[in-house]
Scaffold this motif. Structure first.
Motif, PDB file in Angstrom:
ATOM      1  N   GLY A   4       0.873  -0.908   0.063  1.00 22.39           N
ATOM      2  CA  GLY A   4       0.238   0.067  -0.207  1.00 22.39           C
ATOM      3  C   GLY A   4       1.252   1.398   0.147  1.00 22.39           C
ATOM      4  N   ALA A   5       1.611   1.248   1.173  1.00 21.28           N
ATOM      5  CA  ALA A   5       3.273   2.547   1.027  1.00 21.28           C
ATOM      6  C   ALA A   5       3.385   2.781  -0.178  1.00 21.28           C
ATOM      7  CB  ALA A   5       3.591   2.118   1.735  1.00 21.28           C
ATOM      8  N   LYS A   6       3.450   2.212  -1.203  1.00 19.96           N
ATOM      9  CA  LYS A   6       4.450   1.777  -2.773  1.00 19.96           C
ATOM     10  C   LYS A   6       3.463   3.269  -3.308  1.00 19.96           C
ATOM     11  CE  LYS A   6       7.599  -1.648  -2.163  1.00 19.96           C
ATOM     12  NZ  LYS A   6       7.435  -3.425  -2.933  1.00 19.96           N
ATOM     13  N   LEU A   7       2.158   2.424  -3.521  1.00 19.36           N
ATOM     14  CA  LEU A   7       0.865   2.993  -3.903  1.00 19.36           C
ATOM     15  C   LEU A   7       0.746   4.106  -3.581  1.00 19.36           C
ATOM     16  CD1 LEU A   7      -1.765   0.183  -3.917  1.00 19.36           C
ATOM     17  CD2 LEU A   7       0.086   0.409  -6.159  1.00 19.36           C
ATOM     18  N   VAL A   8       1.064   4.797  -2.821  1.00 19.81           N
ATOM     19  CA  VAL A   8       0.605   6.108  -1.374  1.00 19.81           C
ATOM     20  C   VAL A   8       0.496   7.359  -2.781  1.00 19.81           C
ATOM     21  CG1 VAL A   8       0.496   8.152   0.164  1.00 19.81           C
ATOM     22  CG2 VAL A   8      -0.247   5.593   0.819  1.00 19.81           C
ATOM     23  N   PRO A   9       2.198   7.477  -3.315  1.00 20.42           N
ATOM     24  CA  PRO A   9       2.405   8.213  -4.270  1.00 20.42           C
ATOM     25  C   PRO A   9       1.749   8.922  -5.340  1.00 20.42           C
ATOM     26  CG  PRO A   9       4.438   7.959  -3.339  1.00 20.42           C
ATOM     27  CD  PRO A   9       3.061   6.673  -2.830  1.00 20.42           C
ATOM     28  N   GLY A  10       1.357   8.057  -5.837  1.00 18.35           N
ATOM     29  CA  GLY A  10       0.893   8.320  -7.207  1.00 18.35           C
ATOM     30  C   GLY A  10      -0.549   8.746  -7.202  1.00 18.35           C
ATOM     31  N   ILE A  11      -1.426   7.986  -5.704  1.00 23.59           N
ATOM     32  CA  ILE A  11      -1.916   8.101  -5.729  1.00 23.59           C
ATOM     33  C   ILE A  11      -2.171   9.477  -5.311  1.00 23.59           C
ATOM     34  CG2 ILE A  11      -4.136   8.298  -3.872  1.00 23.59           C
ATOM     35  CD1 ILE A  11      -3.890   5.251  -3.386  1.00 23.59           C
ATOM     36  N   LEU A  12      -1.619  10.505  -4.464  1.00 22.97           N
ATOM     37  CA  LEU A  12      -1.848  11.558  -3.450  1.00 22.97           C
ATOM     38  C   LEU A  12      -1.406  12.687  -4.926  1.00 22.97           C
ATOM     39  CD1 LEU A  12      -0.367  11.128  -0.319  1.00 22.97           C
ATOM     40  CD2 LEU A  12      -3.247  11.728  -0.881  1.00 22.97           C
ATOM     41  N   VAL A  13      -0.495  12.356  -5.995  1.00 19.06           N
ATOM     42  CA  VAL A  13      -0.072  12.975  -7.088  1.00 19.06           C
ATOM     43  C   VAL A  13      -0.801  13.393  -8.133  1.00 19.06           C
ATOM     44  CG1 VAL A  13       1.381  13.148  -8.949  1.00 19.06           C
ATOM     45  CG2 VAL A  13       2.390  12.552  -6.507  1.00 19.06           C
ATOM     46  N   ARG A  14      -1.907  12.268  -8.200  1.00 13.77           N
ATOM     47  CA  ARG A  14      -3.365  12.648  -9.020  1.00 13.77           C
ATOM     48  C   ARG A  14      -4.226  13.231  -8.548  1.00 13.77           C
ATOM     49  NH1 ARG A  14      -4.454   6.470  -9.277  1.00 13.77           N
ATOM     50  NH2 ARG A  14      -5.930   7.048  -7.180  1.00 13.77           N
ATOM     51  N   LEU A  15      -4.344  13.223  -6.976  1.00  9.44           N
ATOM     52  CA  LEU A  15      -5.439  13.847  -6.710  1.00  9.44           C
ATOM     53  C   LEU A  15      -5.071  15.488  -6.402  1.00  9.44           C
ATOM     54  CD1 LEU A  15      -6.603  11.489  -3.757  1.00  9.44           C
ATOM     55  CD2 LEU A  15      -7.718  11.812  -6.437  1.00  9.44           C
ATOM     56  N   GLY A  16      -3.672  15.417  -6.541  1.00  7.50           N
ATOM     57  CA  GLY A  16      -3.684  16.851  -6.162  1.00  7.50           C
ATOM     58  C   GLY A  16      -2.725  17.637  -5.358  1.00  7.50           C
ATOM     59  N   LEU A  17      -2.393  16.199  -4.153  1.00  4.53           N
ATOM     60  CA  LEU A  17      -1.871  16.372  -3.081  1.00  4.53           C
ATOM     61  C   LEU A  17      -0.400  15.594  -2.913  1.00  4.53           C
ATOM     62  CD1 LEU A  17      -4.792  14.709  -1.258  1.00  4.53           C
ATOM     63  CD2 LEU A  17      -3.835  17.606  -1.660  1.00  4.53           C
ATOM     64  N   PRO A  18       0.501  16.109  -3.606  1.00  3.01           N
ATOM     65  CA  PRO A  18       2.171  14.924  -3.574  1.00  3.01           C
ATOM     66  C   PRO A  18       2.654  16.096  -2.768  1.00  3.01           C
ATOM     67  CG  PRO A  18       1.962  17.531  -5.178  1.00  3.01           C
ATOM     68  CD  PRO A  18       0.293  16.867  -4.687  1.00  3.01           C
ATOM     69  N   ASP A  19       2.692  17.648  -1.956  1.00  3.36           N
ATOM     70  CA  ASP A  19       3.650  16.971  -0.857  1.00  3.36           C
ATOM     71  C   ASP A  19       2.962  16.468   0.412  1.00  3.36           C
ATOM     72  OD1 ASP A  19       0.389  18.987  -0.936  1.00  3.36           O
ATOM     73  OD2 ASP A  19       0.711  19.631   0.815  1.00  3.36           O
ATOM     74  N   LEU A  20       1.791  15.987   0.582  1.00  5.11           N
ATOM     75  CA  LEU A  20       1.433  15.188   1.639  1.00  5.11           C
ATOM     76  C   LEU A  20       1.635  13.328   1.033  1.00  5.11           C
ATOM     77  CD1 LEU A  20      -1.857  15.529   2.039  1.00  5.11           C
ATOM     78  CD2 LEU A  20      -0.135  16.684   2.999  1.00  5.11           C
ATOM     79  N   ALA A  21       2.383  12.964   0.417  1.00  4.87           N
ATOM     80  CA  ALA A  21       2.856  11.478  -0.328  1.00  4.87           C
ATOM     81  C   ALA A  21       3.567  11.009   0.487  1.00  4.87           C
ATOM     82  CB  ALA A  21       3.490  12.130  -1.599  1.00  4.87           C
ATOM     83  N   ASP A  22       4.969  11.279   0.674  1.00  2.18           N
ATOM     84  CA  ASP A  22       6.246  11.350   1.237  1.00  2.18           C
ATOM     85  C   ASP A  22       5.765  10.649   3.033  1.00  2.18           C
ATOM     86  OD1 ASP A  22       8.145  10.781  -0.134  1.00  2.18           O
ATOM     87  OD2 ASP A  22       8.793  12.617  -0.117  1.00  2.18           O
TER      88      ASP A  22
END
Length: 181
Positions: A94-112
């Motif tokens: 799941g952790a590997k999927l999170v950055p792509g999801i949050l970038v797609r939603l316009g929230l890249p600053d939360l990804a890490d």
């Protein structure tokens, strides 16, 4: 924005029918079985949505996203093993999927940060805590992580959404008490 604001946003996606398109990784949890003794609430999707609702309104937005995404790895890792549903490695997947999801939603600053929360949401199972147990040096060091308090909130939401015989809530409370000492 706080957790309540993002919860309303996601609920809006449910209402307007765009949820599955915006969050296919969460939608994929529909029908993913879990051990009934620990998850009487039902499938992984039901559990996930209960966890997202369990986050306090004023919590940090990373807690909301951590709770909503904490089990997304179960869609690809859940297997029936010796008669019991297991999802070994779901936190890491799941952790590997999170950055792509949050970038797609316009929230890249939360990804890490959210990826770290998802990856570590099972930490307490390895701690083997009981009455009068002293924490190890490594446990104490882990508690110093700047996101640790947020992790406890994600774990508390996960525990609140586990309607079976799980003792997650008790263990998380014990760890929170150690943190306050």
């Amino acid at each position: 924005m706080k957790a309540a604001d993002y919860r309303k946003l996601v609920e809006g996606w449910m209402d307007d029918g765009s949820f599955d398109e915006r969050l296919p990784e969460v939608a994929a949890l529909r029908g993913v079985p879990q051990p009934e003794e620990f998850h009487a609430e039902g499938d992984a999707f039901t559990h996930t949505m209960l966890a997202a609702r369990a986050v306090d309104d004023d919590s940090d937005k990373r807690v909301f996203w951590g709770a909503l995404l904490h089990d997304i790895g179960k869609a690809e890792t859940t297997r029936l093993i010796r008669g019991r549903w297991r999802a070994f490695g779901h936190a890491e997947a799941g952790a590997k999927l999170v950055p792509g999801i949050l970038v797609r939603l316009g929230l890249p600053d939360l990804a890490d940060d959210v990826a770290w929360l998802v990856k570590n949401h099972l930490f307490h199972f390895a701690w083997h805590l009981g009455p009068n147990v002293k924490l190890t040096r490594n446990q104490l060091r882990f508690m110093e992580h700047p996101l640790f308090r947020l992790l406890l909130e994600v774990c508390a939401a996960d525990a609140a959404a586990s309607l079976g015989r799980s003792d997650k809530g008790r263990v998380i409370k014990m760890i929170a008490d150690f943190l306050e000492q």
